[in-house]
Design an enzyme around this catalytic site. Structure first.
Site, PDB file in Angstrom:
ATOM      1  N   GLY A  71       0.861  -1.183   0.000  1.00  0.00           N
ATOM      2  CA  GLY A  71       0.000   0.000   0.000  1.00  0.00           C
ATOM      3  C   GLY A  71       0.891   1.225   0.000  1.00  0.00           C
ATOM      4  N   GLN A 219      -5.872  -8.723  -3.113  1.00  0.00           N
ATOM      5  CA  GLN A 219      -5.981  -7.756  -2.016  1.00  0.00           C
ATOM      6  C   GLN A 219      -7.446  -7.392  -1.738  1.00  0.00           C
ATOM      7  OE1 GLN A 219      -3.712  -7.598  -4.506  1.00  0.00           O
ATOM      8  NE2 GLN A 219      -1.936  -6.298  -4.004  1.00  0.00           N
ATOM      9  N   ASP A 260      -1.292   4.924  -6.343  1.00  0.00           N
ATOM     10  CA  ASP A 260       0.110   4.782  -5.981  1.00  0.00           C
ATOM     11  C   ASP A 260       0.940   5.956  -6.478  1.00  0.00           C
ATOM     12  OD1 ASP A 260      -1.095   1.901  -6.140  1.00  0.00           O
ATOM     13  OD2 ASP A 260       0.676   1.781  -4.846  1.00  0.00           O
TER      14      ASP A 260
HETATM   15  C1  LIG Z   1      -3.704   3.549  -0.213  1.00  0.00           C
HETATM   16  S1  LIG Z   1      -2.647   3.152  -1.472  1.00  0.00           S
HETATM   17  C2  LIG Z   1      -3.124   1.541  -1.832  1.00  0.00           C
HETATM   18  C3  LIG Z   1      -2.716   1.124  -3.206  1.00  0.00           C
HETATM   19  O1  LIG Z   1      -1.543   0.291  -3.141  1.00  0.00           O
HETATM   20  C4  LIG Z   1      -1.909  -0.986  -3.661  1.00  0.00           C
HETATM   21  O2  LIG Z   1      -0.874  -1.624  -4.331  1.00  0.00           O
HETATM   22  P1  LIG Z   1      -0.041  -2.798  -3.562  1.00  0.00           P
HETATM   23  O3  LIG Z   1      -1.045  -3.665  -2.858  1.00  0.00           O
HETATM   24  O4  LIG Z   1       0.689  -3.501  -4.690  1.00  0.00           O
HETATM   25  O5  LIG Z   1       0.900  -2.075  -2.637  1.00  0.00           O
HETATM   26  C5  LIG Z   1      -3.022  -0.677  -4.612  1.00  0.00           C
HETATM   27  O6  LIG Z   1      -2.551  -0.089  -5.808  1.00  0.00           O
HETATM   28  C6  LIG Z   1      -3.814   0.290  -3.790  1.00  0.00           C
HETATM   29  O7  LIG Z   1      -4.751   1.078  -4.465  1.00  0.00           O
END
Ligand SMILES: CSC[C@H]1O[C@H](OP(=O)(O)O)[C@H](O)[C@@H]1O
Length: 377
Positions: A71, A219, A260
């Site tokens: 995240g 996720q 992101d």
């Molecule tokens: C609040 S930002 C969350 C954002 O990050 C996630 O990616 P990852 O699980 O690969 O870190 C995803 O893009 C979420 O929207």
């Protein structure tokens, strides 16, 4: 009642400093004494809630790379805490300290390329590193820990503020689709997209959430459903392939996702699959909104084509892995692609909710009207 829910498997438990409710929950903490980072291993959710204690920055870097913590804001906060751990073990003079911190910074910065929050947090910590480099070792640790905790607390407050702003757009009785996890697990707490959902619920609006499962790492099914269920919010999960059909049947009223990286022209990088959802929302006339703190906005990045997209390993696609459970879902001989993010062009986005205000339409002019906070250090 213990704040820690028994796990299916004995994990080294660390009493979490906050109750395990989605809104108050945070995925990473620097414990009192500034020598231990406690992190929930998100790869094991929802089957196991297992915490790990880290004393070395290499462990934090590994946790970010392997997505024990993930995240955009959460990895920035974790990297900031990783620098604190590096300072704890460095009692050398100024130059030696600067060298250790630069090496640690590089190790943490290389973990994941897309979320700008990682670089933003490390850049902010570097300003403190330079300012306190000549101080006594213990004072250096105290100053860096204070800065890292400030990043953490500010992010959680930003989530609350953007949640309030976004909640105003949520119609009572609506069904909201979200993709991936942009919740307390992905931030300093409370969440960005899930912060909007929590704020709408707290404003008394009756809402239902559909969490798209979000292949390959799920996720949405594993983390968003877990968080919102814990908070007593009506959540159901659908597969990514169901989104179009649900929209066509009028079962989705609004889409809210995290981000992101937001480029200067308003293009947004987010979890792979987001772009497809935005296209479907456009076809069906459904508002598509983004919630992200200002630390996710990268005005140095001109457009979405300039955002580095992380390519992760094929095994995340060819196998479904939850902790020690793993099942192969593809033939050995067949290759797999695994870009972890895609880019949604600004033209498909109705609004960006930040702690500084709402940008809409999402473009350079609208972003420039949001006044960034004065530099913290
Ligand atoms: C609040 S930002 C969350 C954002 O990050 C996630 O990616 P990852 O699980 O690969 O870190 C995803 O893009 C979420 O929207």
């Amino acid at each position: 009642m213990s704040a820690f829910i028994p796990t299916l498997k004995t994990g080294r438990a660390h009493p979490h400093p906050e109750p395990l409710s989605g809104s108050a929950f945070s995925a990473v903490e620097l414990m009192p004494g500034d020598r231990t980072v406690v992190m929930l291993d998100q790869r094991l959710l929802p089957r196991q809630e297992r915490y790990e204690n880290f004393q070395r920055p290499e462990q934090v870097a590994d946790a970010i790379s392997t997505m024990k913590v993930r995240g955009a804001p959460a990895i920035g906060i974790s990297a900031a805490y990783g620098l604190v751990l590096a300072a704890v073990v460095c009692d050398g003079p100024r130059d030696a300290f600067l060298e250790v911190m630069a090496t640690t910074d590089g190790m943490l910065r290389r973990t994941r390329p897309t979320a700008v929050n990682l670089a933003w947090a490390l850049d902010r910590m570097h300003r403190t590193v330079v300012r306190i480099a000549a101080e006594a070792p213990r004072d250096r640790v105290t100053a860096l820990a204070a800065e890292a905790r400030a990043i953490h607390v500010e992010d959680k407050l930003a989530c609350k503020k953007m949640g309030e702003l976004g909640a105003a757009s949520v119609r009572d009785g609506s069904t909201i689709l979200t993709h991936c996890n942009a919740g307390a697990l992905a931030t300093g707490g409370y969440g960005t997209a899930l912060g909007v959902i929590r704020a709408a619920r707290d404003a008394g609006k009756k809402i239902r959430v559909l969490s798209a499962e979000t292949r390959p790492l799920l996720q949405g099914a594993r983390l968003t459903a877990w968080e919102l269920h814990k908070d007593g919010i009506d959540v159901q999960t659908i597969t990514d392939s169901m989104v179009g059909s649900f929209m066509a049947r009028g079962l989705i009223d609004q889409v809210i996702v995290g981000a992101d990286r937001v480029a200067r022209n308003g293009d947004v990088a987010n979890k792979i699959g987001t772009y497809g959802v935005a296209c479907l929302a456009q076809v069906h006339g459904i508002p598509f909104d983004v919630a992200a703190p200002w630390s996710t906005v990268d005005l140095a990045c001109p457009d979405g084509a300039s955002i580095p997209i992380e390519e992760r390993g094929e095994r995340e696609v060819s196998h479904v892995t939850i902790g020690e459970f793993e099942v192969q879902v593809m033939p050995d001989a067949v290759r797999a692609h695994n870009p972890a993010f895609d880019v949604t062009p600004a033209r498909l986005i109705r609004a960006l909710y930040t702690e500084l205000g709402t940008a809409s339409p999402l473009d350079a002019a609208s972003l420039s009207r949001l006044t960034p906070p004065p530099r913290a250090t």
